[in-house]
Design a protein around this motif. Structure first.
Motif, PDB file in Angstrom:
ATOM      1  N   ALA B  43     -70.569 -84.317  11.264  1.00  0.00           N
ATOM      2  CA  ALA B  43     -70.624 -83.814  12.646  1.00  0.00           C
ATOM      3  C   ALA B  43     -72.072 -83.549  13.070  1.00  0.00           C
ATOM      4  O   ALA B  43     -72.476 -83.876  14.188  1.00  0.00           O
ATOM      5  CB  ALA B  43     -69.777 -82.552  12.771  1.00  0.00           C
ATOM      6  N   ARG B  44     -72.866 -82.991  12.159  1.00  0.00           N
ATOM      7  CA  ARG B  44     -74.283 -82.714  12.488  1.00  0.00           C
ATOM      8  C   ARG B  44     -75.057 -84.013  12.689  1.00  0.00           C
ATOM      9  O   ARG B  44     -75.891 -84.120  13.589  1.00  0.00           O
ATOM     10  CB  ARG B  44     -74.935 -81.885  11.355  1.00  0.00           C
ATOM     11  N   CYS B  45     -74.780 -84.996  11.846  1.00  0.00           N
ATOM     12  CA  CYS B  45     -75.498 -86.275  11.959  1.00  0.00           C
ATOM     13  C   CYS B  45     -75.125 -87.010  13.251  1.00  0.00           C
ATOM     14  O   CYS B  45     -76.003 -87.598  13.899  1.00  0.00           O
ATOM     15  CB  CYS B  45     -75.203 -87.158  10.750  1.00  0.00           C
ATOM     16  N   ALA B 234     -76.475 -96.290   6.407  1.00  0.00           N
ATOM     17  CA  ALA B 234     -77.912 -95.987   6.419  1.00  0.00           C
ATOM     18  C   ALA B 234     -78.175 -94.517   6.730  1.00  0.00           C
ATOM     19  O   ALA B 234     -79.164 -93.939   6.263  1.00  0.00           O
ATOM     20  CB  ALA B 234     -78.634 -96.881   7.419  1.00  0.00           C
ATOM     21  N   ILE B 235     -77.288 -93.912   7.507  1.00  0.00           N
ATOM     22  CA  ILE B 235     -77.411 -92.462   7.734  1.00  0.00           C
ATOM     23  C   ILE B 235     -76.679 -91.699   6.634  1.00  0.00           C
ATOM     24  O   ILE B 235     -77.256 -90.824   5.982  1.00  0.00           O
ATOM     25  CB  ILE B 235     -76.837 -92.062   9.117  1.00  0.00           C
ATOM     26  N   ALA B 236     -75.430 -92.062   6.415  1.00  0.00           N
ATOM     27  CA  ALA B 236     -74.577 -91.252   5.527  1.00  0.00           C
ATOM     28  C   ALA B 236     -75.111 -91.171   4.098  1.00  0.00           C
ATOM     29  O   ALA B 236     -74.952 -90.161   3.428  1.00  0.00           O
ATOM     30  CB  ALA B 236     -73.151 -91.813   5.525  1.00  0.00           C
ATOM     31  N   PRO B 241     -79.611 -87.152   5.345  1.00  0.00           N
ATOM     32  CA  PRO B 241     -78.888 -87.839   6.420  1.00  0.00           C
ATOM     33  C   PRO B 241     -79.228 -87.346   7.828  1.00  0.00           C
ATOM     34  O   PRO B 241     -79.346 -88.143   8.756  1.00  0.00           O
ATOM     35  CB  PRO B 241     -77.422 -87.577   6.075  1.00  0.00           C
ATOM     36  N   LEU B 242     -79.393 -86.040   7.974  1.00  0.00           N
ATOM     37  CA  LEU B 242     -79.655 -85.504   9.311  1.00  0.00           C
ATOM     38  C   LEU B 242     -80.986 -86.026   9.857  1.00  0.00           C
ATOM     39  O   LEU B 242     -81.095 -86.420  11.019  1.00  0.00           O
ATOM     40  CB  LEU B 242     -79.660 -83.975   9.240  1.00  0.00           C
ATOM     41  N   ARG B 243     -81.987 -86.046   8.990  1.00  0.00           N
ATOM     42  CA  ARG B 243     -83.295 -86.555   9.410  1.00  0.00           C
ATOM     43  C   ARG B 243     -83.220 -88.046   9.727  1.00  0.00           C
ATOM     44  O   ARG B 243     -83.834 -88.533  10.672  1.00  0.00           O
ATOM     45  CB  ARG B 243     -84.333 -86.297   8.300  1.00  0.00           C
ATOM     46  N   MET B 244     -82.446 -88.786   8.928  1.00  0.00           N
ATOM     47  CA  MET B 244     -82.302 -90.217   9.188  1.00  0.00           C
ATOM     48  C   MET B 244     -81.556 -90.453  10.506  1.00  0.00           C
ATOM     49  O   MET B 244     -81.875 -91.397  11.248  1.00  0.00           O
ATOM     50  CB  MET B 244     -81.589 -90.908   8.027  1.00  0.00           C
ATOM     51  N   ALA B 245     -80.592 -89.613  10.809  1.00  0.00           N
ATOM     52  CA  ALA B 245     -79.875 -89.744  12.079  1.00  0.00           C
ATOM     53  C   ALA B 245     -80.853 -89.614  13.244  1.00  0.00           C
ATOM     54  O   ALA B 245     -80.805 -90.367  14.219  1.00  0.00           O
ATOM     55  CB  ALA B 245     -78.773 -88.693  12.175  1.00  0.00           C
ATOM     56  N   ARG B 246     -81.761 -88.673  13.106  1.00  0.00           N
ATOM     57  CA  ARG B 246     -82.777 -88.466  14.147  1.00  0.00           C
ATOM     58  C   ARG B 246     -83.702 -89.677  14.222  1.00  0.00           C
ATOM     59  O   ARG B 246     -84.068 -90.138  15.301  1.00  0.00           O
ATOM     60  CB  ARG B 246     -83.574 -87.200  13.800  1.00  0.00           C
ATOM     61  N   ALA B 247     -84.078 -90.216  13.071  1.00  0.00           N
ATOM     62  CA  ALA B 247     -84.951 -91.395  13.032  1.00  0.00           C
ATOM     63  C   ALA B 247     -84.273 -92.591  13.697  1.00  0.00           C
ATOM     64  O   ALA B 247     -84.913 -93.363  14.421  1.00  0.00           O
ATOM     65  CB  ALA B 247     -85.321 -91.728  11.585  1.00  0.00           C
ATOM     66  N   MET B 248     -82.983 -92.755  13.449  1.00  0.00           N
ATOM     67  CA  MET B 248     -82.252 -93.882  14.033  1.00  0.00           C
ATOM     68  C   MET B 248     -82.219 -93.777  15.550  1.00  0.00           C
ATOM     69  O   MET B 248     -82.336 -94.774  16.272  1.00  0.00           O
ATOM     70  CB  MET B 248     -80.819 -93.923  13.485  1.00  0.00           C
ATOM     71  N   ARG B 249     -82.044 -92.579  16.034  1.00  0.00           N
ATOM     72  CA  ARG B 249     -82.026 -92.367  17.486  1.00  0.00           C
ATOM     73  C   ARG B 249     -83.365 -92.778  18.099  1.00  0.00           C
ATOM     74  O   ARG B 249     -83.414 -93.502  19.102  1.00  0.00           O
ATOM     75  CB  ARG B 249     -81.746 -90.886  17.768  1.00  0.00           C
ATOM     76  N   ALA B 250     -84.445 -92.330  17.473  1.00  0.00           N
ATOM     77  CA  ALA B 250     -85.782 -92.649  17.987  1.00  0.00           C
ATOM     78  C   ALA B 250     -86.057 -94.146  17.885  1.00  0.00           C
ATOM     79  O   ALA B 250     -86.640 -94.754  18.789  1.00  0.00           O
ATOM     80  CB  ALA B 250     -86.834 -91.847  17.219  1.00  0.00           C
ATOM     81  N   ALA B 251     -85.637 -94.755  16.774  1.00  0.00           N
ATOM     82  CA  ALA B 251     -85.891 -96.182  16.559  1.00  0.00           C
ATOM     83  C   ALA B 251     -85.135 -97.025  17.580  1.00  0.00           C
ATOM     84  O   ALA B 251     -85.653 -98.033  18.076  1.00  0.00           O
ATOM     85  CB  ALA B 251     -85.477 -96.577  15.145  1.00  0.00           C
ATOM     86  N   CYS B 252     -83.919 -96.611  17.892  1.00  0.00           N
ATOM     87  CA  CYS B 252     -83.114 -97.345  18.858  1.00  0.00           C
ATOM     88  C   CYS B 252     -83.788 -97.295  20.227  1.00  0.00           C
ATOM     89  O   CYS B 252     -83.928 -98.321  20.911  1.00  0.00           O
ATOM     90  CB  CYS B 252     -81.712 -96.749  18.919  1.00  0.00           C
TER      91      CYS B 252
END
Lengths: 75, 288
Positions: B43-45, B234-236, B241-252
């Motif tokens: 849920a946090r991710c 890649a997130i899970a 994972p939480l930091r990667m979720a943030r990275a994915m958002r920025a990368a997108c």
């Protein structure tokens, strides 16, 4: 098992496992019996989805194949 | 104008929302809900990723543990559009059954996602590559059944075009095998898929589904001009994972902006950034 008892019970398959219920029982009766009434599940009988509203009218028959599914995490 | 570029809408990936069939998504990331250490972490991710669309799978209810936790206890179905998948199906017949079961589950929840499906018909357990024949068959059946079909496929441009012709609302080529983290293995094929699918139909949504390993893979896909990226492992399974979720958002968002901005052509030789005229130079220095 006596003949009279045999008449009153049928066996259906639920998620691959045999399950007994009273002859004339419905898919809704089955959900109640296994504690899934009101849970987020969908029911398929013999590979056809039975909408929730129709479960109380869906009378099960000997050897019916049921799938009871829910949502899980996935990608 | 500068403010508009910097505001939250731009960070979420672009000037226009992503439209797939009758669905409108504000984020161009679609995020899976599988393989997290816990539902709370999931849920946090999801929150950190900025997504508004999450995939879910359909599986047998475990009859002995019916009172146990359900993913729906941790997913706000009023916030996220759920995208049920047919993962794990190796035939068109099974995929169609699972799609219909998913539709029934989501209708019961009152979630808009009941009318669409992420179709997977797999050909092989080891590679999880799509079975192209089964995928074509299932697409045809589900479109006829009224589904908005988002279809997982390989990066083969010919199959991609066939799937669109059959009525798929979005063709979703894999960057590399599911969960492999190898990123975009064949950018050339993906570019041809984009060219074919968007020919005369520039708004047709193409989403990269599978293979993302890290944020640069998402940016690279978006820079090619895909409309969105679907990812999960890649997130899970990232160390954080939480930091990667943030990275994915920025990368997108970065990849989308870079695509819209239009990259410079690649050149063999250098081109100075500073003026080449009015330079000082010593009389003894060589003239170049």
């Amino acid at each position: 098992m006596t003949l009279s008892e045999a008449k009153q019970e049928i066996v259906v398959t639920v998620n691959g496992e045999p399950h007994r219920l009273v002859e004339g029982g419905t898919a809704h009766d089955l959900l109640v019996a296994i504690g899934l009434d009101g849970r987020p599940v969908a029911v398929e009988v013999n590979e056809v989805v039975v909408p929730r509203a129709s479960l109380p009218e869906c009378v099960l028959r000997q050897d019916d194949q049921l799938e009871i599914v829910t949502l899980v995490g996935g990608g | 104008m500068a403010d508009a570029v910097m505001d939250g809408a731009a960070i979420d990936g672009g000037e226009t929302p992503l439209r797939v069939g009758g669905f409108t998504l504000t984020s161009r990331l679609v995020v899976g809900t599988g393989k997290y250490a816990s539902y709370a972490e999931m849920a946090r991710c999801l929150e950190a990723s900025g997504t508004d669309c999450v995939t879910v799978a359909v599986r047998r209810e475990r009859l002995l543990n019916a009172a146990g936790e359900n993913i729906l206890d941790h997913l706000d179905v009023s916030r996220y559009t759920l995208l049920p998948n047919t993962a794990g199906c190796f035939s068109a017949t099974d995929a169609v059954r699972v799609a219909r079961l998913g539709r029934e589950l989501l209708r019961d929840l009152g979630n808009a996602g009941s009318e669409w499906v992420k179709l997977e018909v797999l050909g092989d357990q080891k590679t999880l590559l799509p079975d192209p024949v089964g995928t074509l068959e299932a697409t045809e059946q589900l479109v006829a059944d009224g589904f908005t079909v988002l279809v997982y496929t390989s990066d083969d441009p010919i199959i991609a075009r066939r799937l669109k012709d059959l009525g798929a609302a979005s063709v979703m080529p894999a960057g590399s095998p599911i969960g492999s983290g190898q990123g975009i293995l064949n950018a050339n094929s993906l570019s041809i898929c984009l060219e074919y699918l968007k020919d005369g139909d520039p708004e047709y949504p193409v989403i990269v589904d599978a293979g993302v390993g890290t944020a640069s893979d998402v940016a690279a896909a978006m820079e090619l001009g895909v409309d969105g990226v679907l990812l999960n492992t890649a997130i899970a399974h990232a160390a954080a994972p939480l930091r990667m979720a943030r990275a994915m958002r920025a990368a997108c968002a970065a990849g989308r902006d870079a695509f819209l901005a239009g990259r410079i052509p690649r050149k063999r030789y250098a081109m100075a950034s500073s003026p080449e005229t009015d330079r000082i130079h010593s009389a003894s220095a060589p003239t170049v």
